[in-house]
Design an enzyme around this catalytic site. Structure first.
Site, short mmCIF file in Angstrom:
data_model
loop_
_atom_site.label_atom_id
_atom_site.label_comp_id
_atom_site.label_asym_id
_atom_site.label_seq_id
_atom_site.Cartn_x
_atom_site.Cartn_y
_atom_site.Cartn_z
N TYR A 108 24.59 -15.46 66.11
CA TYR A 108 24.63 -15.93 67.58
C TYR A 108 23.53 -15.33 68.17
CZ TYR A 108 25.66 -15.72 72.56
OH TYR A 108 25.92 -15.94 73.73
N SER A 155 20.84 -14.96 76.80
CA SER A 155 21.65 -13.60 76.70
C SER A 155 20.71 -12.43 76.18
CB SER A 155 22.69 -14.02 75.46
OG SER A 155 23.02 -12.64 74.97
#
Length: 258
Positions: free
Chosen positions: A102, A89
């Site tokens: 996260y 990501s």
């Protein structure tokens, strides 16, 4: 002589990017892939998140990938051939407010695989970290809807206000403006897999790149932190305008592997 049949192993393919990737690769049986896509999100004020929830994120996003690689790596080393594709990501490159845990799990993923890539190159095994930005999936929609009504016990009123009234609207605008579809991300993944010289890192969304560049142009990180703080807390209208400009379509929607 015809090339030997190759195996496709994809983790986390029940929905979203993983499902789209599995469907597309099922129609192309001539390549071997080990793709790690399993992941889970966690959004909200840190004070209102349990340690169990944080550990679950790391167990899935980081240790899940480690377990999978440990299982397949001996065979790849014996063959002295392989390509490990990891769905990371942009949050493995930069922290994002209220996505602390996260982002930390993705930072761990990036550091682990970059370190491993040095050794594996000697075995003719390549690692590619594919780094999507916002991806519009049912999973993301459910997550944002869930956290918008969550209580987050132990969180002070000011922080709750910032989360609900500043972050959540900005996040929805971000997904509307520059969010990609799973199909867009899958096309980028397939191009990475087919590359003759697989890149270590590949972002999938050029419209998001101005946000990641804020960190790369200033090695201290201060420019990114101060700019994003200013846009979110002091100039939310300017942030909204900027996102609309990024979504205007003047730039191509995908980034091709080098």
């Amino acid at each position: 002589m015809a090339a030997a049949p190759r195996t496709v192993l994809i983790s986390g393919c029940s929905s979203g990017i993983g499902l789209e990737l599995a469907v597309q690769l099922a129609h192309d049986p001539k390549k071997r892939y080990q793709v790690n896509n399993a992941g889970m999100g966690l959004v909200g004020p840190l004070e209102g998140l349990s340690l169990d929830a944080m550990q679950n994120v790391f167990d899935t996003n980081f240790f899940g990938a480690v377990r999978l690689v440990k299982a397949v790596l001996p065979g790849m080393k014996r063959r002295r051939q392989g390509h490990i594709v990891v769905i990371s990501s942009v949050m493995g490159l930069q922290g994002v407010i209220f996505n602390d845990v996260y982002a930390a799990s993705k930072f761990a993923l990036e550091g682990f695989f970059e370190s491993l890539a040095i050794q594996l190159l000697h075995f003719n095994i390549f690692i590619s970290l594919v780094e999507p930005g916002p991806v519009v999936t049912e999973f993301e929609g459910k997550l944002l809807a869930q956290v918008s009504t969550a209580e987050f016990p132990g969180t002070d009123p000011d922080t709750l206000h910032y989360f609900r009234d500043l972050y959540l609207p900005a996040s929805r605008e971000l997904f509307r403006s520059v969010g990609q579809s799973p199909q867009d991300v899958v096309q980028a993944i397939v191009k990475v897999i087919g590359s003759t010289r697989p890149p270590l890192r590949q972002q999938t969304n050029i419209r998001y790149s101005p946000l990641t560049m804020l960190k790369t142009v200033d090695s201290s990180g201060s420019l990114y932190v101060r700019t994003t703080h200013c846009l979110l807390f002091r100039c939310p209208r300017l942030l909204s305008l900027g996102l609309r400009c990024l979504s205007c379509g003047c730039l191509p929607a995908r980034v091709r592997p080098r």
